[in-house]
Design an enzyme around this catalytic site. Structure first.
Site, short mmCIF file in Angstrom:
data_model
loop_
_atom_site.label_atom_id
_atom_site.label_comp_id
_atom_site.label_asym_id
_atom_site.label_seq_id
_atom_site.Cartn_x
_atom_site.Cartn_y
_atom_site.Cartn_z
N GLU A 124 -40.76 55.55 41.82
CA GLU A 124 -41.90 55.53 40.27
C GLU A 124 -41.54 55.26 38.73
OE1 GLU A 124 -43.57 59.26 41.49
OE2 GLU A 124 -45.21 58.46 43.34
N LYS A 161 -55.44 68.25 38.54
CA LYS A 161 -54.19 68.05 37.73
C LYS A 161 -54.10 68.30 36.30
CE LYS A 161 -53.11 66.18 41.83
NZ LYS A 161 -52.98 65.15 42.28
#
Ligand code: DER
Length: 235
Positions: A107, A125
């Site tokens: 990533e 989040k």
């Protein structure tokens, strides 16, 4: 609205930024999965054309292949137009924790090569500071003498009450192995880490460490889906 519905809303909003002809970083995790599904759907409908996807994990590669998204890699596409991916934590400066899905290395390689990196999250989040969720901050390490590396990581952040745990597969209890055949140490902090850049440099200086899950100053756009709607923040 369920958390997964919020994830889907954020993902679909991000895909509105995808234009035909783009080279895209395809993220990993349950939020990014919705974005990859949507890209595949628009390709099938002919609403998107000439897309090249660079997957950030074998899981995403498999998903994209099934959807018929043409795939390539960083060797052939060292500069990407746009990446869309989720995150485990987002702080007010758009610094991220990623990697609870175990894909942080690929990533970070892919998302660091992108002109734009859109982060898609549901409101759960958002944190006031990195490490603030009390959840793991993952570090990818080589398997060789992992206990030695775990101890050195804990020592680095002794003041922050850091505890490290080797990530293991649920059932077997065997060490989790990443797509790159490495291990992951999950770091847990009691207190704020403090200077994130200094923490990042200190972690990366340890021989045996491959990469960590703090994505500092990388995201360019944040899309947050909450019960009150969708918010956009550009860096
Ligand atoms: O592992 C990862 O980096 C994932 O992107 C993770 O950070 C977000 O996963 P989620 O969308 O399933 O919460």
């Amino acid at each position: 609205l369920s958390q997964d519905e919020l994830k889907k809303i954020a993902a679909y909003k991000a895909v509105e930024f995808v234009q035909s002809g783009m080279v895209l970083g395809l993220g990993t995790g349950s939020t990014a999965k919705h974005a990859v599904d949507r890209i595949g759907e628009l390709l099938k409908q002919g609403k998107l054309k000439n897309i090249v996807g660079i997957p950030t994990s074998e899981i995403t590669r498999n998903q994209a292949e099934k959807l018929g998204i043409p795939l390539s890699d960083l060797d052939d596409h060292p500069i990407l137009d746009l990446a869309i991916d989720g995150a485990d934590e987002v702080d007010p400066d758009m610094n991220l924790v990623k990697g609870r899905g175990g894909s942080l290395l690929r990533e970070k390689m892919v998302e660091a090569a992108c002109k734009k990196f859109i982060v898609i999250v549901d409101e759960s989040k958002l944190v006031s500071h990195i490490g603030g969720s009390g959840l793991a901050m993952p570090v990818e390490i080589v398997p060789f003498c992992w206990k030695f590396t775990l101890k050195r990581l804990e020592m680095l952040f002794m003041e922050a009450g850091c505890v490290g745990k080797l990530r293991r597969f649920e059932g077997s209890g065997d060490p989790f192995v990443t797509d790159n055949k490495n291990y992951i140490i999950d770091l847990y902090f009691d207190k704020e880490i403090g200077d994130l850049k200094a923490a990042s440099d200190a972690i990366l200086r340890l021989a045996g460490v491959v990469e960590h899950g703090m994505f500092l100053d990388m995201a360019t756009t944040l899309i947050v889906a909450s019960k009150n709607g969708v918010s956009f923040t550009n860096k």
